[in-house]
Write a protein that holds these residues in place. Structure first.
Motif, short mmCIF file in Angstrom:
data_model
loop_
_atom_site.label_atom_id
_atom_site.label_comp_id
_atom_site.label_asym_id
_atom_site.label_seq_id
_atom_site.Cartn_x
_atom_site.Cartn_y
_atom_site.Cartn_z
N LEU A 116 0.84 -1.20 0.00
CA LEU A 116 0.00 0.00 0.00
C LEU A 116 0.87 1.25 0.00
O LEU A 116 0.60 2.21 -0.73
CB LEU A 116 -0.92 -0.01 1.22
N ILE A 117 1.92 1.23 0.81
CA ILE A 117 2.83 2.37 0.90
C ILE A 117 3.53 2.60 -0.43
O ILE A 117 3.62 3.73 -0.93
CB ILE A 117 3.85 2.15 2.03
N MET A 165 17.66 11.27 1.64
CA MET A 165 16.95 10.01 1.82
C MET A 165 17.01 9.54 3.27
O MET A 165 16.10 8.84 3.73
CB MET A 165 17.54 8.95 0.89
N GLU A 166 18.06 9.93 3.97
CA GLU A 166 18.23 9.50 5.36
C GLU A 166 17.10 10.02 6.24
O GLU A 166 16.63 9.32 7.16
CB GLU A 166 19.58 10.00 5.89
N THR A 167 16.66 11.24 5.99
CA THR A 167 15.62 11.85 6.83
C THR A 167 14.24 11.86 6.16
O THR A 167 13.29 12.37 6.73
CB THR A 167 16.01 13.29 7.18
N ALA A 168 14.17 11.31 4.96
CA ALA A 168 12.90 11.34 4.22
C ALA A 168 11.88 10.39 4.84
O ALA A 168 12.23 9.40 5.49
CB ALA A 168 13.14 10.97 2.76
N LYS A 169 10.62 10.71 4.64
CA LYS A 169 9.52 9.86 5.09
C LYS A 169 8.56 9.63 3.93
O LYS A 169 8.49 10.43 3.00
CB LYS A 169 8.75 10.53 6.24
N SER A 198 -11.61 4.09 12.09
CA SER A 198 -12.47 4.31 13.26
C SER A 198 -12.47 5.77 13.70
O SER A 198 -13.13 6.12 14.68
CB SER A 198 -12.02 3.43 14.41
N HIS A 199 -11.72 6.62 12.98
CA HIS A 199 -11.63 8.06 13.26
C HIS A 199 -11.00 8.35 14.62
O HIS A 199 -11.19 9.43 15.18
CB HIS A 199 -13.01 8.73 13.18
N ASP A 200 -10.24 7.39 15.15
CA ASP A 200 -9.54 7.63 16.42
C ASP A 200 -8.36 8.58 16.21
O ASP A 200 -8.02 9.37 17.09
CB ASP A 200 -9.03 6.31 17.00
N LYS A 201 -7.73 8.47 15.04
CA LYS A 201 -6.58 9.31 14.74
C LYS A 201 -6.66 9.79 13.29
O LYS A 201 -7.17 9.09 12.42
CB LYS A 201 -5.27 8.54 14.94
N LYS A 202 -6.13 10.99 13.06
CA LYS A 202 -6.03 11.51 11.70
C LYS A 202 -4.75 11.06 11.02
O LYS A 202 -4.67 11.01 9.79
CB LYS A 202 -6.09 13.05 11.71
N GLU A 203 -3.75 10.75 11.84
CA GLU A 203 -2.47 10.29 11.31
C GLU A 203 -1.95 9.14 12.16
O GLU A 203 -2.12 9.14 13.38
CB GLU A 203 -1.42 11.41 11.30
N ILE A 204 -1.34 8.18 11.51
CA ILE A 204 -0.65 7.12 12.24
C ILE A 204 0.73 6.95 11.62
O ILE A 204 0.96 7.28 10.45
CB ILE A 204 -1.42 5.77 12.19
N ILE A 205 1.66 6.46 12.41
CA ILE A 205 3.03 6.23 11.93
C ILE A 205 3.25 4.73 11.85
O ILE A 205 3.06 3.99 12.82
CB ILE A 205 4.07 6.87 12.86
N TYR A 206 3.62 4.29 10.67
CA TYR A 206 3.89 2.87 10.43
C TYR A 206 5.40 2.72 10.26
O TYR A 206 6.00 3.35 9.39
CB TYR A 206 3.16 2.40 9.17
N VAL A 217 15.24 2.07 11.13
CA VAL A 217 13.78 2.14 11.05
C VAL A 217 13.36 3.22 10.05
O VAL A 217 13.89 4.33 10.05
CB VAL A 217 13.17 2.45 12.43
N LYS A 218 12.43 2.85 9.19
CA LYS A 218 11.87 3.79 8.22
C LYS A 218 10.43 4.10 8.64
O LYS A 218 9.66 3.19 8.93
CB LYS A 218 11.89 3.19 6.82
N GLU A 219 10.10 5.39 8.67
CA GLU A 219 8.76 5.79 9.10
C GLU A 219 7.89 6.17 7.90
O GLU A 219 8.35 6.82 6.97
CB GLU A 219 8.84 6.99 10.05
N THR A 220 6.65 5.73 7.97
CA THR A 220 5.65 6.12 6.99
C THR A 220 4.47 6.73 7.73
O THR A 220 3.99 6.16 8.71
CB THR A 220 5.17 4.92 6.16
N ILE A 221 4.03 7.88 7.28
CA ILE A 221 2.87 8.53 7.87
C ILE A 221 1.65 8.21 7.00
O ILE A 221 1.65 8.49 5.80
CB ILE A 221 3.06 10.06 7.97
N ILE A 222 0.66 7.60 7.62
CA ILE A 222 -0.59 7.32 6.91
C ILE A 222 -1.65 8.22 7.51
O ILE A 222 -1.88 8.21 8.72
CB ILE A 222 -0.99 5.84 7.07
N LYS A 223 -2.26 9.03 6.68
CA LYS A 223 -3.26 9.97 7.20
C LYS A 223 -4.53 9.90 6.37
O LYS A 223 -4.53 9.52 5.20
CB LYS A 223 -2.71 11.39 7.23
#
Length: 224
Positions: A116-117, A165-169, A198-206, A217-223
């Motif tokens: 998905l990402i 790329m080191e700091t990219a998300k 469920s509308h508990d959060k507008k953004e989550i970090i995967y 660790v690589k972070e992805t923001i899903i909003k």
């Protein structure tokens, strides 16, 4: 006479598209005229159109259409269809989605969170600015430097890219998107998206580990 008829379809550049354009314009104009002249609500006219494609299930059409439209509100509706596979619920789900902008419809299926990402994610910097054009510009500069055999510039540019790329998300923006689960989703995908649905959060970090063997660790923001 034949020459005169042929010239009617030409303009200064050799082509006169007005006969074709006139015909094409009549299609939306006719639809708009029907909507303006009808005393029915626009959504009712849409339902009537969909009922010509999805037979004998007007209630499902009514419900799904409103569920899909809710994606453009601040409180989108989640819904699941429970029925035997032979009853054609998937067909109705997909057919109704066809009238919505293609970029607003995402079919999940058995897609993993990583898939998905990769399919719908956008690379951004720490300020949330897209990196695609910046990276393409640097790649072009590297290509030109390599062509000129400018090794020093190549090294410097590659380091700049590595630092970016080191700091990219990655950001996956599901705001105003219709998510179609046409198959039972992978448990990890469902659990990842559940706080947003469920509308508990507008953004989550995967978080995942990078595939370069560094175990960083690589972070992805899903909003959404």
């Amino acid at each position: 006479m034949a020459l005169e008829k042929e010239n009617r379809f030409k303009d200064v550049e050799g082509f006169d598209l007005s006969p074709v354009i006139d015909v094409l314009q009549k299609i939306p104009n006719a639809a708009m005229d029907k909507m303006n002249n009808s005393k029915k609500r626009p959504i009712t006219l849409i339902e009537e159109y969909l009922n010509t494609k999805i037979k004998n299930d007007p209630l499902l059409v009514k419900q799904l259409l409103r569920i899909y439209f809710s994606t453009y509100t601040n409180e989108p509706i989640n819904a699941g269809l429970l029925a035997p596979s032979s009853e054609g619920k998937t067909y109705a789900t997909v057919e109704i989605a066809e009238i919505f902008p293609k970029e607003d419809v995402i079919s999940i299926g058995r897609m993993s969170p990583t898939a998905l990402i990769h399919a719908h994610g956008m690379l951004v910097d720490n300020d949330g600015e897209p990196l695609k054009e910046k990276l393409e510009k640097i790649r072009l500069q590297i290509f030109n430097a390599e062509t000129d055999n400018d090794k020093k510039s190549v090294i410097e540019l590659k380091q700049i890219m590595a630092d970016m790329m080191e700091t990219a998300k990655m950001v996956v923006d599901l705001t105003h998107k219709i998510l179609l689960f046409l198959d039972n989703p992978q448990p990890e995908t469902y659990e990842t998206l559940k706080p947003i649905m469920s509308h508990d959060k507008k953004e989550i970090i995967y978080r995942t580990t990078k595939s370069d063997g560094s175990l960083k660790v690589k972070e992805t923001i899903i909003k959404g």
